[in-house]
Design a protein around this motif. Structure first.
Motif, PDB file in Angstrom:
ATOM      1  N   VAL A 204      23.769  47.075  34.701  1.00 38.63           N
ATOM      2  CA  VAL A 204      23.101  48.069  33.872  1.00 38.63           C
ATOM      3  C   VAL A 204      22.965  47.516  32.462  1.00 38.63           C
ATOM      4  O   VAL A 204      23.918  46.965  31.911  1.00 38.63           O
ATOM      5  CB  VAL A 204      23.907  49.390  33.846  1.00 38.63           C
ATOM      6  CG1 VAL A 204      23.395  50.338  32.763  1.00 38.63           C
ATOM      7  CG2 VAL A 204      23.877  50.065  35.206  1.00 38.63           C
ATOM      8  N   THR A 205      21.772  47.652  31.891  1.00 41.52           N
ATOM      9  CA  THR A 205      21.581  47.360  30.473  1.00 41.52           C
ATOM     10  C   THR A 205      21.738  48.678  29.733  1.00 41.52           C
ATOM     11  O   THR A 205      21.028  49.651  30.017  1.00 41.52           O
ATOM     12  CB  THR A 205      20.188  46.760  30.207  1.00 41.52           C
ATOM     13  OG1 THR A 205      20.113  45.472  30.832  1.00 41.52           O
ATOM     14  CG2 THR A 205      19.942  46.594  28.716  1.00 41.52           C
ATOM     15  N   LEU A 206      22.684  48.709  28.802  1.00 43.17           N
ATOM     16  CA  LEU A 206      22.956  49.885  27.989  1.00 43.17           C
ATOM     17  C   LEU A 206      22.489  49.584  26.573  1.00 43.17           C
ATOM     18  O   LEU A 206      22.947  48.627  25.960  1.00 43.17           O
ATOM     19  CB  LEU A 206      24.450  50.203  28.014  1.00 43.17           C
ATOM     20  CG  LEU A 206      24.930  51.369  27.154  1.00 43.17           C
ATOM     21  CD1 LEU A 206      24.271  52.683  27.579  1.00 43.17           C
ATOM     22  CD2 LEU A 206      26.449  51.476  27.220  1.00 43.17           C
ATOM     23  N   VAL A 207      21.552  50.392  26.065  1.00 43.00           N
ATOM     24  CA  VAL A 207      20.998  50.145  24.736  1.00 43.00           C
ATOM     25  C   VAL A 207      21.510  51.185  23.752  1.00 43.00           C
ATOM     26  O   VAL A 207      21.558  52.366  24.051  1.00 43.00           O
ATOM     27  CB  VAL A 207      19.448  50.082  24.773  1.00 43.00           C
ATOM     28  CG1 VAL A 207      18.845  51.393  25.215  1.00 43.00           C
ATOM     29  CG2 VAL A 207      18.877  49.658  23.450  1.00 43.00           C
ATOM     30  N   GLY A 208      21.937  50.684  22.587  1.00 43.03           N
ATOM     31  CA  GLY A 208      22.425  51.540  21.514  1.00 43.03           C
ATOM     32  C   GLY A 208      21.418  51.617  20.386  1.00 43.03           C
ATOM     33  O   GLY A 208      20.330  51.038  20.451  1.00 43.03           O
ATOM     34  N   GLY A 209      21.793  52.285  19.325  1.00 43.99           N
ATOM     35  CA  GLY A 209      20.877  52.560  18.232  1.00 43.99           C
ATOM     36  C   GLY A 209      20.739  51.485  17.181  1.00 43.99           C
ATOM     37  O   GLY A 209      19.886  51.601  16.300  1.00 43.99           O
ATOM     38  N   ALA A 210      21.542  50.422  17.233  1.00 44.39           N
ATOM     39  CA  ALA A 210      21.421  49.349  16.235  1.00 44.39           C
ATOM     40  C   ALA A 210      20.173  48.511  16.525  1.00 44.39           C
ATOM     41  O   ALA A 210      19.700  48.462  17.660  1.00 44.39           O
ATOM     42  CB  ALA A 210      22.669  48.472  16.256  1.00 44.39           C
ATOM     43  N   PRO A 211      19.641  47.857  15.501  1.00 42.90           N
ATOM     44  CA  PRO A 211      18.438  47.036  15.708  1.00 42.90           C
ATOM     45  C   PRO A 211      18.642  45.961  16.777  1.00 42.90           C
ATOM     46  O   PRO A 211      19.692  45.315  16.824  1.00 42.90           O
ATOM     47  CB  PRO A 211      18.210  46.399  14.335  1.00 42.90           C
ATOM     48  CG  PRO A 211      18.884  47.314  13.366  1.00 42.90           C
ATOM     49  CD  PRO A 211      20.069  47.865  14.100  1.00 42.90           C
ATOM     50  N   ILE A 212      17.628  45.802  17.618  1.00 42.99           N
ATOM     51  CA  ILE A 212      17.604  44.743  18.631  1.00 42.99           C
ATOM     52  C   ILE A 212      16.190  44.194  18.714  1.00 42.99           C
ATOM     53  O   ILE A 212      15.231  44.894  18.393  1.00 42.99           O
ATOM     54  CB  ILE A 212      18.041  45.245  20.030  1.00 42.99           C
ATOM     55  CG1 ILE A 212      17.181  46.427  20.478  1.00 42.99           C
ATOM     56  CG2 ILE A 212      19.514  45.591  20.066  1.00 42.99           C
ATOM     57  CD1 ILE A 212      17.355  46.812  21.927  1.00 42.99           C
ATOM     58  N   SER A 213      16.086  42.977  19.163  1.00 39.95           N
ATOM     59  CA  SER A 213      14.759  42.411  19.365  1.00 39.95           C
ATOM     60  C   SER A 213      14.261  42.778  20.760  1.00 39.95           C
ATOM     61  O   SER A 213      15.051  43.000  21.677  1.00 39.95           O
ATOM     62  CB  SER A 213      14.804  40.889  19.216  1.00 39.95           C
ATOM     63  OG  SER A 213      15.498  40.305  20.307  1.00 39.95           O
ATOM     64  N   ALA A 214      12.959  42.832  20.881  1.00 41.10           N
ATOM     65  CA  ALA A 214      12.363  43.099  22.191  1.00 41.10           C
ATOM     66  C   ALA A 214      12.766  42.006  23.168  1.00 41.10           C
ATOM     67  O   ALA A 214      12.972  42.269  24.356  1.00 41.10           O
ATOM     68  CB  ALA A 214      10.843  43.192  22.066  1.00 41.10           C
ATOM     69  N   ARG A 215      12.905  40.785  22.662  1.00 43.31           N
ATOM     70  CA  ARG A 215      13.286  39.649  23.510  1.00 43.31           C
ATOM     71  C   ARG A 215      14.702  39.835  24.071  1.00 43.31           C
ATOM     72  O   ARG A 215      14.941  39.594  25.255  1.00 43.31           O
ATOM     73  CB  ARG A 215      13.182  38.345  22.704  1.00 43.31           C
ATOM     74  CG  ARG A 215      13.639  37.122  23.409  1.00 43.31           C
ATOM     75  CD  ARG A 215      12.695  36.788  24.519  1.00 43.31           C
ATOM     76  NE  ARG A 215      13.212  35.638  25.243  1.00 43.31           N
ATOM     77  CZ  ARG A 215      12.571  35.024  26.174  1.00 43.31           C
ATOM     78  NH1 ARG A 215      11.368  35.404  26.510  1.00 43.31           N
ATOM     79  NH2 ARG A 215      13.108  34.022  26.788  1.00 43.31           N
ATOM     80  N   LEU A 216      15.651  40.251  23.234  1.00 42.04           N
ATOM     81  CA  LEU A 216      17.020  40.466  23.701  1.00 42.04           C
ATOM     82  C   LEU A 216      17.056  41.550  24.776  1.00 42.04           C
ATOM     83  O   LEU A 216      17.710  41.389  25.808  1.00 42.04           O
ATOM     84  CB  LEU A 216      17.946  40.842  22.542  1.00 42.04           C
ATOM     85  CG  LEU A 216      19.404  41.101  22.901  1.00 42.04           C
ATOM     86  CD1 LEU A 216      20.065  39.859  23.496  1.00 42.04           C
ATOM     87  CD2 LEU A 216      20.178  41.582  21.686  1.00 42.04           C
ATOM     88  N   LEU A 217      16.329  42.632  24.553  1.00 43.02           N
ATOM     89  CA  LEU A 217      16.286  43.705  25.553  1.00 43.02           C
ATOM     90  C   LEU A 217      15.675  43.198  26.849  1.00 43.02           C
ATOM     91  O   LEU A 217      16.198  43.451  27.937  1.00 43.02           O
ATOM     92  CB  LEU A 217      15.521  44.912  25.014  1.00 43.02           C
ATOM     93  CG  LEU A 217      15.409  46.109  25.963  1.00 43.02           C
ATOM     94  CD1 LEU A 217      16.783  46.613  26.397  1.00 43.02           C
ATOM     95  CD2 LEU A 217      14.606  47.227  25.301  1.00 43.02           C
ATOM     96  N   ALA A 218      14.578  42.453  26.748  1.00 42.59           N
ATOM     97  CA  ALA A 218      13.923  41.916  27.953  1.00 42.59           C
ATOM     98  C   ALA A 218      14.841  40.963  28.697  1.00 42.59           C
ATOM     99  O   ALA A 218      14.921  41.008  29.931  1.00 42.59           O
ATOM    100  CB  ALA A 218      12.616  41.214  27.575  1.00 42.59           C
ATOM    101  N   ASP A 219      15.549  40.106  27.968  1.00 39.31           N
ATOM    102  CA  ASP A 219      16.483  39.172  28.613  1.00 39.31           C
ATOM    103  C   ASP A 219      17.600  39.921  29.325  1.00 39.31           C
ATOM    104  O   ASP A 219      17.990  39.572  30.443  1.00 39.31           O
ATOM    105  CB  ASP A 219      17.073  38.197  27.588  1.00 39.31           C
ATOM    106  CG  ASP A 219      16.079  37.152  27.106  1.00 39.31           C
ATOM    107  OD1 ASP A 219      15.000  36.997  27.733  1.00 39.31           O
ATOM    108  OD2 ASP A 219      16.381  36.485  26.098  1.00 39.31           O
ATOM    109  N   ALA A 220      18.134  40.966  28.682  1.00 38.05           N
ATOM    110  CA  ALA A 220      19.192  41.757  29.310  1.00 38.05           C
ATOM    111  C   ALA A 220      18.670  42.432  30.574  1.00 38.05           C
ATOM    112  O   ALA A 220      19.347  42.428  31.609  1.00 38.05           O
ATOM    113  CB  ALA A 220      19.735  42.790  28.323  1.00 38.05           C
ATOM    114  N   LEU A 221      17.470  42.984  30.503  1.00 31.56           N
ATOM    115  CA  LEU A 221      16.902  43.666  31.666  1.00 31.56           C
ATOM    116  C   LEU A 221      16.594  42.706  32.809  1.00 31.56           C
ATOM    117  O   LEU A 221      16.625  43.111  33.973  1.00 31.56           O
ATOM    118  CB  LEU A 221      15.635  44.436  31.262  1.00 31.56           C
ATOM    119  CG  LEU A 221      15.891  45.712  30.463  1.00 31.56           C
ATOM    120  CD1 LEU A 221      14.590  46.235  29.860  1.00 31.56           C
ATOM    121  CD2 LEU A 221      16.565  46.770  31.313  1.00 31.56           C
TER     122      LEU A 221
END
Length: 176
Positions: free
Chosen positions: A12-29
């Motif tokens: 599971v990728t769990l996303v919080g409210g701190a800034p993240i890059s779209a790339r980091l989210l995509a890599d996690a997913l």
């Protein structure tokens, strides 16, 4: 204990409210394809074009727009004794969790994340940021790293270890 809000046979990728890059989210997913948001992390997910399967937390940081868009995915946990990261982590049943958007914004929130990792040592959770990977190490672990890679050890309980190839060896040191 209550049944989990999210059950997944994969990560599971769990996303919080701190800034993240779209790339980091995509890599996690790519590694952990089930997306869950902790409260205001839903805004980060939506801004990246992703819709979380569930939004878990006290929901005090959720915008009206996100609340309306995700109304059927909201899972309020109203108690105020724990953080939204803690609330989400303990309501996910999965082999592992990759947490993004939980580091860098505020030091007190980062420390609370570390505290949660220790208190829920039964949960396999890796916190990712643009430059760092943080996790509660199991009682025994072997890491093979590339030359000149940065490694930082921060003991959350008394521990010891052995090392080969570190600039500052840890053999014989007691950390606490």
């Amino acid at each position: 204990m209550n049944p989990p809000i999210v059950q997944s046979s994969c990560g599971v990728t769990l996303v919080g409210g701190a800034p993240i890059s779209a790339r980091l989210l995509a890599d996690a997913l790519d590694i952990a394809p089930t997306l869950v948001a902790a409260d205001g992390g839903a805004q980060r997910a939506l801004a990246a074009g992703q819709v979380p399967q569930a939004v878990i937390g006290d929901l005090d940081s959720l915008s009206a727009r996100a609340r309306a868009e995700l109304t059927d995915r909201l899972h309020p946990v109203p108690e105020q004794e724990t953080t939204d990261f803690d609330k989400a982590l303990r309501h996910i049943a999965a082999p592992f969790v990759l947490a993004v958007g939980f580091s860098g914004a505020r030091m007190d929130h980062g420390l609370a994340v570390l505290n949660t990792l220790v208190r829920h040592s039964d949960r396999r959770c890796i916190v990712l940021s643009g430059k760092d990977v943080c996790f509660l190490a199991p009682p025994r672990i072997t890491l093979t790293m590339r030359p000149r890679a940065r490694l930082s050890l921060f003991p959350m309980a008394p521990v010891s270890g052995r090392s080969e190839g570190l600039r500052w060896p840890i053999d014989g040191l007691g950390f606490s």
